[in-house]
Design a protein around this motif. Structure first.
Motif, PDB file in Angstrom:
ATOM      1  N   GLY A  11       0.792  -1.228   0.000  1.00  0.00           N
ATOM      2  CA  GLY A  11       0.000   0.000   0.000  1.00  0.00           C
ATOM      3  C   GLY A  11       0.823   1.275   0.000  1.00  0.00           C
ATOM      4  N   THR A  12       2.144   1.146   0.092  1.00  0.00           N
ATOM      5  CA  THR A  12       3.023   2.319   0.055  1.00  0.00           C
ATOM      6  C   THR A  12       2.965   2.939  -1.333  1.00  0.00           C
ATOM      7  OG1 THR A  12       4.507   1.320   1.680  1.00  0.00           O
ATOM      8  CG2 THR A  12       5.418   3.100   0.346  1.00  0.00           C
ATOM      9  N   SER A  13       2.892   4.267  -1.410  1.00  0.00           N
ATOM     10  CA  SER A  13       2.845   4.939  -2.706  1.00  0.00           C
ATOM     11  C   SER A  13       4.230   4.926  -3.359  1.00  0.00           C
ATOM     12  CB  SER A  13       2.363   6.377  -2.550  1.00  0.00           C
ATOM     13  OG  SER A  13       3.366   7.171  -1.945  1.00  0.00           O
ATOM     14  N   LEU A  14       4.245   5.151  -4.662  1.00  0.00           N
ATOM     15  CA  LEU A  14       5.525   5.211  -5.379  1.00  0.00           C
ATOM     16  C   LEU A  14       6.420   6.290  -4.790  1.00  0.00           C
ATOM     17  CD1 LEU A  14       4.421   4.945  -9.118  1.00  0.00           C
ATOM     18  CD2 LEU A  14       5.216   3.136  -7.611  1.00  0.00           C
ATOM     19  N   ARG A  15       5.832   7.471  -4.570  1.00  0.00           N
ATOM     20  CA  ARG A  15       6.607   8.608  -4.059  1.00  0.00           C
ATOM     21  C   ARG A  15       7.193   8.272  -2.680  1.00  0.00           C
ATOM     22  NH1 ARG A  15       7.836  12.595  -7.093  1.00  0.00           N
ATOM     23  NH2 ARG A  15       5.762  12.659  -7.972  1.00  0.00           N
ATOM     24  N   ALA A  16       6.408   7.634  -1.814  1.00  0.00           N
ATOM     25  CA  ALA A  16       6.900   7.269  -0.476  1.00  0.00           C
ATOM     26  C   ALA A  16       8.006   6.217  -0.566  1.00  0.00           C
ATOM     27  CB  ALA A  16       5.744   6.770   0.383  1.00  0.00           C
ATOM     28  N   ALA A  17       7.893   5.287  -1.502  1.00  0.00           N
ATOM     29  CA  ALA A  17       8.931   4.267  -1.676  1.00  0.00           C
ATOM     30  C   ALA A  17      10.239   4.905  -2.135  1.00  0.00           C
ATOM     31  CB  ALA A  17       8.475   3.211  -2.678  1.00  0.00           C
TER      32      ALA A  17
ATOM     33  N   PRO B   2      21.490  14.978  -3.878  1.00  0.00           N
ATOM     34  CA  PRO B   2      20.794  16.059  -3.169  1.00  0.00           C
ATOM     35  C   PRO B   2      20.116  17.066  -4.101  1.00  0.00           C
ATOM     36  CG  PRO B   2      23.183  16.197  -2.843  1.00  0.00           C
ATOM     37  CD  PRO B   2      22.911  14.941  -3.602  1.00  0.00           C
ATOM     38  N   GLU B   3      20.498  17.093  -5.367  1.00  0.00           N
ATOM     39  CA  GLU B   3      19.876  18.029  -6.315  1.00  0.00           C
ATOM     40  C   GLU B   3      18.481  17.578  -6.744  1.00  0.00           C
ATOM     41  OE1 GLU B   3      21.996  14.959  -8.848  1.00  0.00           O
ATOM     42  OE2 GLU B   3      22.443  16.016  -6.993  1.00  0.00           O
ATOM     43  N   LEU B   4      18.124  16.334  -6.449  1.00  0.00           N
ATOM     44  CA  LEU B   4      16.816  15.806  -6.828  1.00  0.00           C
ATOM     45  C   LEU B   4      15.710  16.413  -5.971  1.00  0.00           C
ATOM     46  CD1 LEU B   4      17.215  11.970  -7.358  1.00  0.00           C
ATOM     47  CD2 LEU B   4      16.425  13.648  -8.990  1.00  0.00           C
ATOM     48  N   ASP B   5      14.621  16.771  -6.619  1.00  0.00           N
ATOM     49  CA  ASP B   5      13.425  17.237  -5.918  1.00  0.00           C
ATOM     50  C   ASP B   5      12.453  16.060  -5.874  1.00  0.00           C
ATOM     51  OD1 ASP B   5      11.254  18.504  -4.856  1.00  0.00           O
ATOM     52  OD2 ASP B   5      10.843  19.743  -6.618  1.00  0.00           O
ATOM     53  N   LEU B   6      12.583  15.228  -4.857  1.00  0.00           N
ATOM     54  CA  LEU B   6      11.797  13.999  -4.776  1.00  0.00           C
ATOM     55  C   LEU B   6      10.313  14.251  -4.554  1.00  0.00           C
ATOM     56  CD1 LEU B   6      14.204  11.695  -2.740  1.00  0.00           C
ATOM     57  CD2 LEU B   6      13.852  11.789  -5.207  1.00  0.00           C
ATOM     58  N   VAL B   7       9.946  15.459  -4.185  1.00  0.00           N
ATOM     59  CA  VAL B   7       8.543  15.777  -3.953  1.00  0.00           C
ATOM     60  C   VAL B   7       7.800  15.991  -5.270  1.00  0.00           C
ATOM     61  CG1 VAL B   7       6.972  17.437  -2.893  1.00  0.00           C
ATOM     62  CG2 VAL B   7       9.041  16.736  -1.685  1.00  0.00           C
ATOM     63  N   ASP B   8       8.473  16.585  -6.270  1.00  0.00           N
ATOM     64  CA  ASP B   8       7.793  16.943  -7.514  1.00  0.00           C
ATOM     65  C   ASP B   8       8.326  16.266  -8.771  1.00  0.00           C
ATOM     66  OD1 ASP B   8       5.953  18.734  -6.356  1.00  0.00           O
ATOM     67  OD2 ASP B   8       7.514  20.271  -6.238  1.00  0.00           O
ATOM     68  N   CYS B   9       9.433  15.535  -8.691  1.00  0.00           N
ATOM     69  CA  CYS B   9      10.006  14.954  -9.906  1.00  0.00           C
ATOM     70  C   CYS B   9       9.070  13.892 -10.483  1.00  0.00           C
ATOM     71  CB  CYS B   9      11.375  14.349  -9.618  1.00  0.00           C
ATOM     72  SG  CYS B   9      11.347  12.976  -8.458  1.00  0.00           S
ATOM     73  N   PRO B  10       9.056  13.770 -11.821  1.00  0.00           N
ATOM     74  CA  PRO B  10       8.216  12.742 -12.435  1.00  0.00           C
ATOM     75  C   PRO B  10       8.759  11.344 -12.155  1.00  0.00           C
ATOM     76  CG  PRO B  10       9.356  14.061 -14.102  1.00  0.00           C
ATOM     77  CD  PRO B  10       9.727  14.613 -12.778  1.00  0.00           C
ATOM     78  N   LEU B  11       7.839  10.404 -11.935  1.00  0.00           N
ATOM     79  CA  LEU B  11       8.207   9.015 -11.669  1.00  0.00           C
ATOM     80  C   LEU B  11       7.527   8.116 -12.689  1.00  0.00           C
ATOM     81  CD1 LEU B  11       7.709   8.864  -7.781  1.00  0.00           C
ATOM     82  CD2 LEU B  11       9.818   9.308  -9.040  1.00  0.00           C
TER      83      LEU B  11
ATOM     84  N   ALA C 100       1.079   9.128 -13.602  1.00  0.00           N
ATOM     85  CA  ALA C 100       0.526  10.467 -13.396  1.00  0.00           C
ATOM     86  C   ALA C 100       0.355  10.810 -11.920  1.00  0.00           C
ATOM     87  CB  ALA C 100      -0.808  10.592 -14.121  1.00  0.00           C
ATOM     88  N   HIS C 101      -0.084   9.877 -11.116  1.00  0.00           N
ATOM     89  CA  HIS C 101      -0.372  10.153  -9.709  1.00  0.00           C
ATOM     90  C   HIS C 101       0.485   9.260  -8.811  1.00  0.00           C
ATOM     91  CE1 HIS C 101      -3.642  12.672 -11.006  1.00  0.00           C
ATOM     92  NE2 HIS C 101      -4.080  11.684 -11.770  1.00  0.00           N
ATOM     93  N   ALA C 102       1.773   9.571  -8.750  1.00  0.00           N
ATOM     94  CA  ALA C 102       2.723   8.750  -7.993  1.00  0.00           C
ATOM     95  C   ALA C 102       2.459   8.798  -6.497  1.00  0.00           C
ATOM     96  CB  ALA C 102       4.146   9.202  -8.283  1.00  0.00           C
ATOM     97  N   GLU C 103       1.751   9.826  -6.030  1.00  0.00           N
ATOM     98  CA  GLU C 103       1.433   9.939  -4.605  1.00  0.00           C
ATOM     99  C   GLU C 103       0.318   8.981  -4.212  1.00  0.00           C
ATOM    100  OE1 GLU C 103       1.305  12.538  -6.774  1.00  0.00           O
ATOM    101  OE2 GLU C 103       3.273  13.357  -6.291  1.00  0.00           O
ATOM    102  N   VAL C 104      -0.439   8.509  -5.205  1.00  0.00           N
ATOM    103  CA  VAL C 104      -1.607   7.664  -4.933  1.00  0.00           C
ATOM    104  C   VAL C 104      -1.353   6.209  -5.311  1.00  0.00           C
ATOM    105  CG1 VAL C 104      -4.045   7.320  -5.505  1.00  0.00           C
ATOM    106  CG2 VAL C 104      -3.136   9.633  -5.339  1.00  0.00           C
TER     107      VAL C 104
END
Length: 100
Positions: A24-30, A41-50, A58-62
């Motif tokens: 159940g872990t989201s892609l972004r959380a993984a 450290p230059e990566l913006d893991l909150v907004d980068c496309p996955l 499209a919805h890596a948070e979900v």
């Protein structure tokens, strides 16, 4: 527990990490749990496309991870591919006009 891979290809090096997360872990959380942000450290893991195996999600948070997923972190494009093709075609057309 679910085992997935997190991959990122910078210009000078590539990294593939295996991470075990709860179902159940989201892609972004993984991706954040993988610790890859410490190596890049230059990566913006909150907004980068996955993506998963070359397809953007499209919805890596979900979207929840599935066993065996390879989560890819994409770099921003330096140039729009459509614009590059348009410029290349215009240059070729100009060359044909100058050298019939």
């Amino acid at each position: 527990m679910v085992e997935v891979e997190v991959v990122y290809a910078a210009v000078e090096r590539q990294v593939l990490l295996t991470v075990v997360v709860a179902p159940g872990t989201s892609l972004r959380a993984a991706v954040q749990a993988s610790g890859i942000g410490a190596q890049f450290p230059e990566l913006d893991l909150v907004d980068c496309p996955l993506g998963i195996f070359g397809k953007v999600v499209a919805h890596a948070e979900v979207r929840a991870v599935q066993a065996g997923d390879r989560i890819e972190i994409y770099r921003p494009l330096l140039a729009d591919p459509k614009e590059v093709r348009r410029l290349r075609a215009a240059k070729a057309a100009l060359a044909r006009q100058q050298n019939p």
